[in-house]
Motif scaffolding. Structure first.
Motif, PDB file in Angstrom:
ATOM      1  N   SER A   1      64.373 -56.390  43.533  1.00  0.00           N
ATOM      2  CA  SER A   1      64.034 -56.797  44.888  1.00  0.00           C
ATOM      3  C   SER A   1      63.530 -55.588  45.669  1.00  0.00           C
ATOM      4  O   SER A   1      64.108 -54.497  45.574  1.00  0.00           O
ATOM      5  CB  SER A   1      65.294 -57.374  45.533  1.00  0.00           C
ATOM      6  OG  SER A   1      65.000 -57.789  46.820  1.00  0.00           O
ATOM      7  N   GLY A   2      62.423 -55.798  46.399  1.00  0.00           N
ATOM      8  CA  GLY A   2      61.879 -54.703  47.216  1.00  0.00           C
ATOM      9  C   GLY A   2      61.006 -53.729  46.450  1.00  0.00           C
ATOM     10  O   GLY A   2      60.551 -52.721  47.003  1.00  0.00           O
TER      11      GLY A   2
ATOM     12  N   LYS B   1      56.603 -56.383  44.276  1.00  0.00           N
ATOM     13  CA  LYS B   1      55.979 -57.463  43.483  1.00  0.00           C
ATOM     14  C   LYS B   1      55.103 -58.383  44.343  1.00  0.00           C
ATOM     15  O   LYS B   1      53.950 -58.646  44.003  1.00  0.00           O
ATOM     16  CB  LYS B   1      57.069 -58.335  42.801  1.00  0.00           C
ATOM     17  CG  LYS B   1      58.007 -57.569  41.907  1.00  0.00           C
ATOM     18  CD  LYS B   1      59.031 -58.479  41.279  1.00  0.00           C
ATOM     19  CE  LYS B   1      59.953 -59.162  42.258  1.00  0.00           C
ATOM     20  NZ  LYS B   1      60.819 -58.260  43.039  1.00  0.00           N
ATOM     21  N   SER B   2      55.672 -58.870  45.456  1.00  0.00           N
ATOM     22  CA  SER B   2      54.896 -59.818  46.275  1.00  0.00           C
ATOM     23  C   SER B   2      53.700 -59.127  46.908  1.00  0.00           C
ATOM     24  O   SER B   2      52.611 -59.708  46.988  1.00  0.00           O
ATOM     25  CB  SER B   2      55.767 -60.430  47.377  1.00  0.00           C
ATOM     26  OG  SER B   2      56.788 -61.166  46.782  1.00  0.00           O
ATOM     27  N   THR B   3      53.895 -57.877  47.335  1.00  0.00           N
ATOM     28  CA  THR B   3      52.764 -57.142  47.928  1.00  0.00           C
ATOM     29  C   THR B   3      51.641 -57.015  46.903  1.00  0.00           C
ATOM     30  O   THR B   3      50.465 -57.215  47.213  1.00  0.00           O
ATOM     31  CB  THR B   3      53.229 -55.745  48.402  1.00  0.00           C
ATOM     32  OG1 THR B   3      54.370 -55.912  49.233  1.00  0.00           O
ATOM     33  CG2 THR B   3      52.143 -55.029  49.157  1.00  0.00           C
TER      34      THR B   3
ATOM     35  N   HIS C   1      61.896 -63.629  39.369  1.00  0.00           N
ATOM     36  CA  HIS C   1      63.161 -62.927  39.135  1.00  0.00           C
ATOM     37  C   HIS C   1      63.858 -63.517  37.913  1.00  0.00           C
ATOM     38  O   HIS C   1      64.898 -63.024  37.497  1.00  0.00           O
ATOM     39  CB  HIS C   1      64.108 -63.125  40.332  1.00  0.00           C
ATOM     40  CG  HIS C   1      63.826 -62.212  41.474  1.00  0.00           C
ATOM     41  ND1 HIS C   1      64.151 -60.887  41.464  1.00  0.00           N
ATOM     42  CD2 HIS C   1      63.246 -62.424  42.674  1.00  0.00           C
ATOM     43  CE1 HIS C   1      63.782 -60.319  42.599  1.00  0.00           C
ATOM     44  NE2 HIS C   1      63.223 -61.237  43.346  1.00  0.00           N
TER      45      HIS C   1
HETATM   46  N1  LIG Z   1      53.853 -54.617  56.182  1.00  0.00           N
HETATM   47  C1  LIG Z   1      54.961 -53.982  55.818  1.00  0.00           C
HETATM   48  N2  LIG Z   1      55.524 -53.036  56.593  1.00  0.00           N
HETATM   49  C2  LIG Z   1      56.628 -52.370  56.212  1.00  0.00           C
HETATM   50  N3  LIG Z   1      57.277 -52.588  55.049  1.00  0.00           N
HETATM   51  C3  LIG Z   1      56.772 -53.525  54.249  1.00  0.00           C
HETATM   52  C4  LIG Z   1      55.603 -54.273  54.558  1.00  0.00           C
HETATM   53  N4  LIG Z   1      55.357 -55.143  53.544  1.00  0.00           N
HETATM   54  C5  LIG Z   1      56.335 -54.921  52.634  1.00  0.00           C
HETATM   55  N5  LIG Z   1      57.180 -53.972  53.051  1.00  0.00           N
HETATM   56  C6  LIG Z   1      58.328 -53.422  52.305  1.00  0.00           C
HETATM   57  O1  LIG Z   1      57.852 -53.048  51.021  1.00  0.00           O
HETATM   58  C7  LIG Z   1      58.819 -53.306  50.021  1.00  0.00           C
HETATM   59  C8  LIG Z   1      58.237 -54.218  48.946  1.00  0.00           C
HETATM   60  O2  LIG Z   1      58.114 -55.537  49.466  1.00  0.00           O
HETATM   61  P1  LIG Z   1      57.778 -56.789  48.541  1.00  0.00           P
HETATM   62  O3  LIG Z   1      57.968 -58.010  49.369  1.00  0.00           O
HETATM   63  O4  LIG Z   1      56.454 -56.584  47.926  1.00  0.00           O
HETATM   64  O5  LIG Z   1      58.917 -56.639  47.438  1.00  0.00           O
HETATM   65  P2  LIG Z   1      59.355 -57.666  46.293  1.00  0.00           P
HETATM   66  O6  LIG Z   1      59.492 -56.849  45.056  1.00  0.00           O
HETATM   67  O7  LIG Z   1      58.456 -58.832  46.254  1.00  0.00           O
HETATM   68  O8  LIG Z   1      60.797 -58.072  46.834  1.00  0.00           O
HETATM   69  P3  LIG Z   1      61.649 -59.433  46.621  1.00  0.00           P
HETATM   70  O9  LIG Z   1      61.865 -59.566  45.143  1.00  0.00           O
HETATM   71  O10 LIG Z   1      62.916 -59.151  47.350  1.00  0.00           O
HETATM   72  O11 LIG Z   1      60.846 -60.552  47.212  1.00  0.00           O
HETATM   73  C9  LIG Z   1      60.012 -53.900  50.746  1.00  0.00           C
HETATM   74  O12 LIG Z   1      60.944 -52.881  50.982  1.00  0.00           O
HETATM   75  C10 LIG Z   1      59.426 -54.434  52.032  1.00  0.00           C
HETATM   76  O13 LIG Z   1      60.375 -54.437  53.061  1.00  0.00           O
END
Ligand SMILES: Nc1ncnc2c1ncn2[C@@H]1O[C@H](COP(=O)(O)OP(=O)(O)OP(=O)(O)O)[C@@H](O)[C@H]1O
Length: 252
Positions: A64-65, A68-70, A222
């Motif tokens: 998590s974090g 991945k989604s970004t 996940h």
């Molecule tokens: N626009 C933004 N500004 C600041 N922080 C951001 C932004 N977009 C994402 N983040 C941070 O970047 C990190 C990665 O986010 P992301 O949503 O891509 O993770 P993830 O791996 O998909 O997480 P999860 O499995 O919990 O959904 C996180 O810590 C998130 O809070």
């Protein structure tokens, strides 16, 4: 005759070189840096290289974090990376303006996201019909009904999507993708809100779209079970690709 290498073909044009399939998505040097507060900078994606192929379901996994989604949003042109390129169906989408990107997305891309997909002021059926209205083509109502039946949603078709559960909304999004016949489908945690049976159904539909209809599926998950069904996997850790695997052969 298939041989490896470049030089052998130079003097013999009848020899074909095996180059493998052309990737649908090819991202290189993809980085995303944001400034949550003035003067601060946070690196969310760091020099990512990513490839996805037609006929394959590609998974993005990681804690998590980790980003991945970004990464998924950048690959789909929903977020702009700070640097790097994303070739999607041969087009560098990092150079497309907003309206060209919207047009490209409508023509080629489908999304199965829990948020960002359905129009909340519309019914289930109107949401399914929307891509056809936007393209000016006929809505295949009968096929839509059979898909709604398959996903257990036929009784909900005249309801506003806001009255549906998260899992039901996800299945509406999937039905819309199936109807629209897009080239690439992006899915963010497609089984996250579903019970086991519905989750298996959704994954088998996505896998079938890839393996039988040669679409490109890219999903974030996940779930180890879903990851195990993928043809290719990218593991993200702290904004970097830490490992990648292919079901056909081990990758880097
Ligand atoms: N626009 C933004 N500004 C600041 N922080 C951001 C932004 N977009 C994402 N983040 C941070 O970047 C990190 C990665 O986010 P992301 O949503 O891509 O993770 P993830 O791996 O998909 O997480 P999860 O499995 O919990 O959904 C996180 O810590 C998130 O809070």
């Amino acid at each position: 005759m298939i041989i490896q290498g470049k030089d052998a073909t130079m003097n013999n044009p009848s020899i074909s070189v095996s180059r493998g399939p052309t990737p649908t998505i090819e991202a290189t040097g993809l980085s995303m840096v944001v400034s949550p507060r003035r003067g601060d900078s946070l690196t969310i994606l760091n020099d990512i290289a990513f490839t996805a192929y037609p006929g394959e379901m590609t998974g993005i996994i990681g804690p998590s974090g980790s980003g991945k989604s970004t990464l998924l949003y950048c690959l789909a042109g929903l977020e702009k990376a700070t640097s790097g390129t994303v070739l999607l169906l041969g087009k560098d989408i990092t150079r497309l303006g907003l309206s060209a990107m919207t047009k490209f997305r409508r023509q080629h891309l489908g999304f199965v996201f829990q948020s960002y997909n359905l129009i909340t002021s519309m019914t289930v059926e109107q949401n399914l019909a929307l891509p056809f209205t936007l393209r000016g083509s006929r809505f295949p109502r009968k096929t839509a009904d059979s898909l709604l039946k398959y996903f257990g949603l036929i009784d909900q078709k005249k309801k506003s999507v806001t009255l549906l559960s998260g899992g039901e909304q996800q299945r509406v999004a999937l039905a819309r993708v199936l109807l629209s016949d897009v080239d690439v489908v992006f899915a963010d945690e497609p089984t996250g809100a579903l019970d086991q049976e519905s989750g298996e159904k959704v994954i088998s539909v996505l896998k079938g779209l890839a393996n039988h209809e040669k679409k490109t599926i890219v999903l974030v998950t996940h779930s180890n079970e879903v990851a195990g069904q993928c043809d290719r996997l990218f593991a993200v850790r702290d904004g970097r690709i830490s490992q990648s695997f292919s079901a056909k052969a081990p990758m880097a």
